[in-house]
Design a protein around this motif. Sequence first.
Motif, mmCIF file in Angstrom:
data_model
loop_
_atom_site.group_PDB
_atom_site.id
_atom_site.type_symbol
_atom_site.label_atom_id
_atom_site.label_comp_id
_atom_site.label_asym_id
_atom_site.label_seq_id
_atom_site.Cartn_x
_atom_site.Cartn_y
_atom_site.Cartn_z
ATOM 1 N N SER A 1 -5.258 -39.343 4.827
ATOM 2 C CA SER A 1 -4.483 -38.614 5.664
ATOM 3 C C SER A 1 -3.791 -37.281 4.948
ATOM 4 C CB SER A 1 -3.054 -39.605 5.920
ATOM 5 O OG SER A 1 -2.532 -39.811 4.913
ATOM 6 N N VAL A 2 -3.139 -36.462 5.645
ATOM 7 C CA VAL A 2 -2.766 -35.004 5.028
ATOM 8 C C VAL A 2 -1.172 -35.237 5.441
ATOM 9 C CG1 VAL A 2 -4.787 -34.114 5.568
ATOM 10 C CG2 VAL A 2 -2.887 -33.715 7.218
ATOM 11 N N VAL A 3 -0.499 -34.411 4.691
ATOM 12 C CA VAL A 3 1.050 -34.100 4.590
ATOM 13 C C VAL A 3 1.347 -33.386 5.827
ATOM 14 C CG1 VAL A 3 3.044 -33.334 3.419
ATOM 15 C CG2 VAL A 3 1.370 -34.797 2.114
ATOM 16 N N GLY A 4 2.307 -33.685 6.704
ATOM 17 C CA GLY A 4 2.772 -32.836 7.566
ATOM 18 C C GLY A 4 1.922 -32.927 8.753
ATOM 19 N N ALA A 5 1.291 -33.859 8.958
ATOM 20 C CA ALA A 5 0.258 -33.884 10.348
ATOM 21 C C ALA A 5 1.004 -34.094 11.504
ATOM 22 C CB ALA A 5 -0.685 -35.175 10.070
ATOM 23 N N ASP A 6 2.237 -34.480 11.645
ATOM 24 C CA ASP A 6 3.035 -34.549 12.618
ATOM 25 C C ASP A 6 4.334 -33.362 12.716
ATOM 26 O OD1 ASP A 6 1.715 -36.981 14.018
ATOM 27 O OD2 ASP A 6 2.450 -37.883 12.376
ATOM 28 N N LEU A 7 3.955 -32.262 12.185
ATOM 29 C CA LEU A 7 4.957 -31.305 11.855
ATOM 30 C C LEU A 7 5.442 -30.777 13.132
ATOM 31 C CD1 LEU A 7 6.685 -29.768 9.735
ATOM 32 C CD2 LEU A 7 4.751 -27.993 9.929
ATOM 33 N N PRO A 8 6.616 -30.941 13.665
ATOM 34 C CA PRO A 8 7.239 -30.225 14.909
ATOM 35 C C PRO A 8 7.512 -28.772 14.455
ATOM 36 C CG PRO A 8 8.943 -31.640 13.991
ATOM 37 C CD PRO A 8 7.691 -31.751 12.860
ATOM 38 N N VAL A 9 7.105 -27.823 15.522
ATOM 39 C CA VAL A 9 7.355 -26.459 15.363
ATOM 40 C C VAL A 9 8.037 -25.817 16.798
ATOM 41 C CG1 VAL A 9 5.739 -25.992 13.237
ATOM 42 C CG2 VAL A 9 5.032 -25.733 16.054
ATOM 43 N N PRO A 10 9.097 -24.857 16.435
ATOM 44 C CA PRO A 10 9.413 -24.208 17.753
ATOM 45 C C PRO A 10 8.892 -23.364 18.179
ATOM 46 C CG PRO A 10 10.342 -23.230 15.674
ATOM 47 C CD PRO A 10 9.462 -24.306 14.982
ATOM 48 N N LEU A 11 9.042 -23.293 19.641
ATOM 49 C CA LEU A 11 8.486 -22.621 20.573
ATOM 50 C C LEU A 11 9.268 -21.311 21.044
ATOM 51 C CD1 LEU A 11 6.082 -25.157 22.578
ATOM 52 C CD2 LEU A 11 5.426 -23.996 20.504
ATOM 53 N N VAL A 12 8.855 -20.271 21.259
ATOM 54 C CA VAL A 12 9.924 -19.144 21.788
ATOM 55 C C VAL A 12 10.231 -19.482 23.313
ATOM 56 C CG1 VAL A 12 8.896 -17.241 20.431
ATOM 57 C CG2 VAL A 12 7.876 -17.816 22.616
ATOM 58 N N THR A 13 9.456 -20.433 23.926
ATOM 59 C CA THR A 13 10.011 -20.621 25.206
ATOM 60 C C THR A 13 10.713 -21.898 25.311
ATOM 61 O OG1 THR A 13 7.648 -22.051 25.305
ATOM 62 C CG2 THR A 13 7.739 -20.027 26.381
ATOM 63 N N GLY A 14 11.318 -22.517 24.303
ATOM 64 C CA GLY A 14 12.174 -23.498 23.913
ATOM 65 C C GLY A 14 11.539 -24.885 23.919
ATOM 66 N N GLY A 15 12.099 -25.673 22.996
ATOM 67 C CA GLY A 15 11.669 -27.039 22.565
ATOM 68 C C GLY A 15 10.651 -27.007 21.446
#
Length: 458
Positions: A19-33
Amino acid sequence: MTLALSRPGTHVDTPALPSVVGADLPVPLVTGGTARYANLDYAASAPALTSVAEHVAEVLPYYASVHRGAGYASQVCTGLLERARETVGEFLGARPDDTVVFTRNTTDALNLLARAVPGTVLSLDIEHHANLLPWRCRGHRTLRAADTVEKTLTDLATALAVEPIALLAVTGASNVTGEVLPLRRVVELAHAAGARVVLDAAQLAPHRRVSLAETGVDYLALSGHKLYAPYGAGVLVGRRDWLDLAPPHLPGGGAVRTVGPRSEVWAPAPHRHEGGTPNLLGAVALARACRELAPVLGEDGPAREHERALLARLEEGLSSVPGLRTLRIWPESEDRIAVLSFVLDNYPAGYVAAYLSAEHGIGVRDGKFCAHPLLRRLCGGGGAWSGGEDSALRASIGLGTTAEDVDRLVEAVRALVTSGARWTYAQADGRWTPTPDPRDLDPFAVGVAPLAPRPCGE
């Protein structure tokens, strides 16, 4: 908006893969969410293996100087560094008389070797700048790669016979197209002409095992940040005679045996080229990555099958996108790692990359990939392709890549072509960026107090 950082997690298609670190990292979208980050930029810098990050955390309490400390922690760290040297050498199939020199990265390793080569260096024009520019400090010839692998090998043999060549510098796998030359045949050609071979394995090593002893390669360089150990270490592994005669790469403490008022006696390699305090944590991280990767990178290992399947899925999906062309050096060659570059009709590569990130949470590379001569050839001077620039987009697959990541990329590119972007983009300081960009691009600044002012007189 404050970005919530994810904890290390596993998000892979095959349970047998590390497994790798940050595999489930959430990132923001310009369209929201937010969206789970689809990392398709492994060829630039790979995330750390979870086990590597955990091992570094275990070592940190013991961190101390190496080689000359009598304290317990220092002795532990000295043992860690030298065992890391042995582990990396074993992973790369080093011969008994080879030496393993820890460097900062592949570029640093090849610059070190450049000062040791006693003659002319020959390379192909498909090389990354790390395996092209260092040789220009001495006699250097560049050979244009032919349109087929067989013709390229024939041209290499001819070039090696024209004049004495000390070193043939070749890439293990193109960082632009992922294509791989038949390494044993290349080595045979070079050795038959009396030349040695250095392999830029920065791209190849994260995808398959490579052995100096089995291939006959004389020197090999790679970077930890591409081998799931992004802690600032790389290596140069190979024959010690040139390295023992070369001037120290970084003169300083640790590289010398004795120092007099006007003279010094330098240590032999590897310490000759490791002046100053070594990057212990980088070396330890690289060694742990080698241990973790060794079982999965074999010809029939789970990583190879994982990448083959996802590369085929990516190629099939992108082939249906109107106006998209993939880049190849040798279109007939089937030997490749999971790297694919492409251009999109009438769209600048930087624009597409910004769109993929901002609206879909997908990370790809855009530009010339530190391989300007090759991109100039493959993009044909721009024109309609890639928005009139010698630039492209690159998707690269690694251990943490999923089928969902691949499908998201394909669908996002298709949506751009068929429906257009939902946001507006403009160039700023030479880079395409969303305008406006409501995302928080500095999540680590949240809650961080400014540094206290320095008292007057300090």
